[in-house]
Design a protein around this motif. Structure first.
Motif, PDB file in Angstrom:
ATOM      1  N   ARG A  56      55.612  13.635  54.206  1.00 47.24           N
ATOM      2  CA  ARG A  56      56.587  13.455  53.421  1.00 47.24           C
ATOM      3  C   ARG A  56      56.827  14.765  52.352  1.00 47.24           C
ATOM      4  O   ARG A  56      57.794  14.836  52.030  1.00 47.24           O
ATOM      5  N   LEU A  57      55.853  15.615  52.178  1.00 48.46           N
ATOM      6  CA  LEU A  57      56.181  16.752  51.209  1.00 48.46           C
ATOM      7  C   LEU A  57      56.934  17.857  51.623  1.00 48.46           C
ATOM      8  O   LEU A  57      57.568  18.522  51.145  1.00 48.46           O
ATOM      9  N   VAL A  58      57.067  17.761  52.960  1.00 53.01           N
ATOM     10  CA  VAL A  58      58.111  18.729  53.687  1.00 53.01           C
ATOM     11  C   VAL A  58      59.302  18.591  53.059  1.00 53.01           C
ATOM     12  O   VAL A  58      60.172  19.475  52.840  1.00 53.01           O
ATOM     13  N   ILE A  59      59.664  17.376  52.640  1.00 51.63           N
ATOM     14  CA  ILE A  59      61.023  16.836  52.248  1.00 51.63           C
ATOM     15  C   ILE A  59      61.080  17.615  50.885  1.00 51.63           C
ATOM     16  O   ILE A  59      62.104  18.673  50.472  1.00 51.63           O
ATOM     17  N   GLU A  78      58.946  17.653  44.860  1.00 50.90           N
ATOM     18  CA  GLU A  78      57.908  17.204  45.922  1.00 50.90           C
ATOM     19  C   GLU A  78      57.486  15.687  45.629  1.00 50.90           C
ATOM     20  O   GLU A  78      57.338  14.988  46.570  1.00 50.90           O
ATOM     21  N   GLN A  79      57.293  15.356  44.433  1.00 53.85           N
ATOM     22  CA  GLN A  79      56.965  13.936  43.873  1.00 53.85           C
ATOM     23  C   GLN A  79      57.989  13.017  44.297  1.00 53.85           C
ATOM     24  O   GLN A  79      57.624  11.775  44.804  1.00 53.85           O
ATOM     25  N   LYS A  80      59.424  13.213  44.429  1.00 55.96           N
ATOM     26  CA  LYS A  80      60.481  12.268  44.591  1.00 55.96           C
ATOM     27  C   LYS A  80      60.269  12.190  46.139  1.00 55.96           C
ATOM     28  O   LYS A  80      60.646  10.994  46.583  1.00 55.96           O
ATOM     29  N   SER A  81      59.602  12.963  47.177  1.00 58.17           N
ATOM     30  CA  SER A  81      59.435  12.644  48.516  1.00 58.17           C
ATOM     31  C   SER A  81      58.444  11.504  48.834  1.00 58.17           C
ATOM     32  O   SER A  81      58.466  11.299  50.126  1.00 58.17           O
ATOM     33  N   LEU A  82      57.701  11.169  47.828  1.00 57.30           N
ATOM     34  CA  LEU A  82      56.617  10.387  47.902  1.00 57.30           C
ATOM     35  C   LEU A  82      57.071   8.828  47.317  1.00 57.30           C
ATOM     36  O   LEU A  82      56.060   8.309  47.424  1.00 57.30           O
ATOM     37  N   VAL A 140      65.810  23.515  54.462  1.00 61.30           N
ATOM     38  CA  VAL A 140      65.749  22.009  54.773  1.00 61.30           C
ATOM     39  C   VAL A 140      65.564  21.772  56.248  1.00 61.30           C
ATOM     40  O   VAL A 140      64.793  20.999  56.887  1.00 61.30           O
ATOM     41  N   GLN A 141      66.533  22.415  57.044  1.00 64.26           N
ATOM     42  CA  GLN A 141      66.892  22.275  58.301  1.00 64.26           C
ATOM     43  C   GLN A 141      65.464  23.020  59.225  1.00 64.26           C
ATOM     44  O   GLN A 141      64.991  22.324  59.983  1.00 64.26           O
TER      45      GLN A 141
END
Length: 186
Positions: A56-59, A78-82, A140-141
């Motif tokens: 999920r950290l890739v986001i 990074e934390q938002k992606s978790l 992101v892509q």
């Protein structure tokens, strides 16, 4: 009210979820149900990327790179992606077609994502579709491994429903008459 109508009326975007999530097999069944969305020529111009754990950290990392965020700001992204134990990246994956334009194929991918969020909500999971200004940024892509004409439409954040949240709060009703009209006549 029919079962589908009732499910649609109950659906909520759930920004806060627990650490539970559907397992891979449960997810496959939900995706199979959502894949019944209208799809001109049955092209299936979409795919989903399942992100769990550190994947999920890739986001967050790709959003930080796209935005130029550094230090504490990058860490926040990074934390938002978790925020959910399962995140599905929704990808429009169009194919060349003389009959079905790209915009229509992207609409199919969007329809699958929406129907999947409804199916998961109906199964008791909390779901929120997240997007943002950097969703289609090159960083992101690339981080999601998109190729050719593929486009990221956003992410479905999925987890257990938090029993402490007020899930039964009435939704604002839409005045459908403001959005439904007849063809203008001269």
């Amino acid at each position: 009210m029919s079962t589908v109508s009732a499910a649609a009326a109950r659906r909520r975007s759930r920004s806060k979820v627990t650490d539970e999530a559907p397992d891979h097999e449960q997810l496959l069944a939900a995706v199979e149900a959502a894949a019944t969305v209208a799809d001109h020529s049955s092209m299936r111009p979409w795919r989903l990327i399942e992100l769990r754990g550190d994947d999920r950290l890739v986001i967050g990392r790709s959003l930080a790179a796209a935005s130029g965020a550094e230090g504490r700001d990058a860490e926040k992204l990074e934390q938002k992606s978790l925020r959910a134990p399962l995140v599905l990246a929704v990808v429009s994956s169009p194919s060349p077609s003389r009959k079905v334009p790209e915009w229509e194929q992207e609409s199919v991918a969007s329809g699958v994502a929406h129907l999947l969020s409804l199916v998961l909500d109906d199964l008791g999971w909390g779901v929120m579709w997240r997007t943002g200004v950097f969703t289609r940024a090159a960083e992101v892509q690339a981080a999601h491994g998109l190729t050719g004409d593929e486009k990221l439409l956003g992410w479905l954040y999925i987890g257990g429903r938090d029993p402490r949240r007020d899930d039964d709060k009435p939704r604002k009703r839409v005045d459908a008459s403001r959005h439904l009209s007849a063809l203008p006549r001269d």
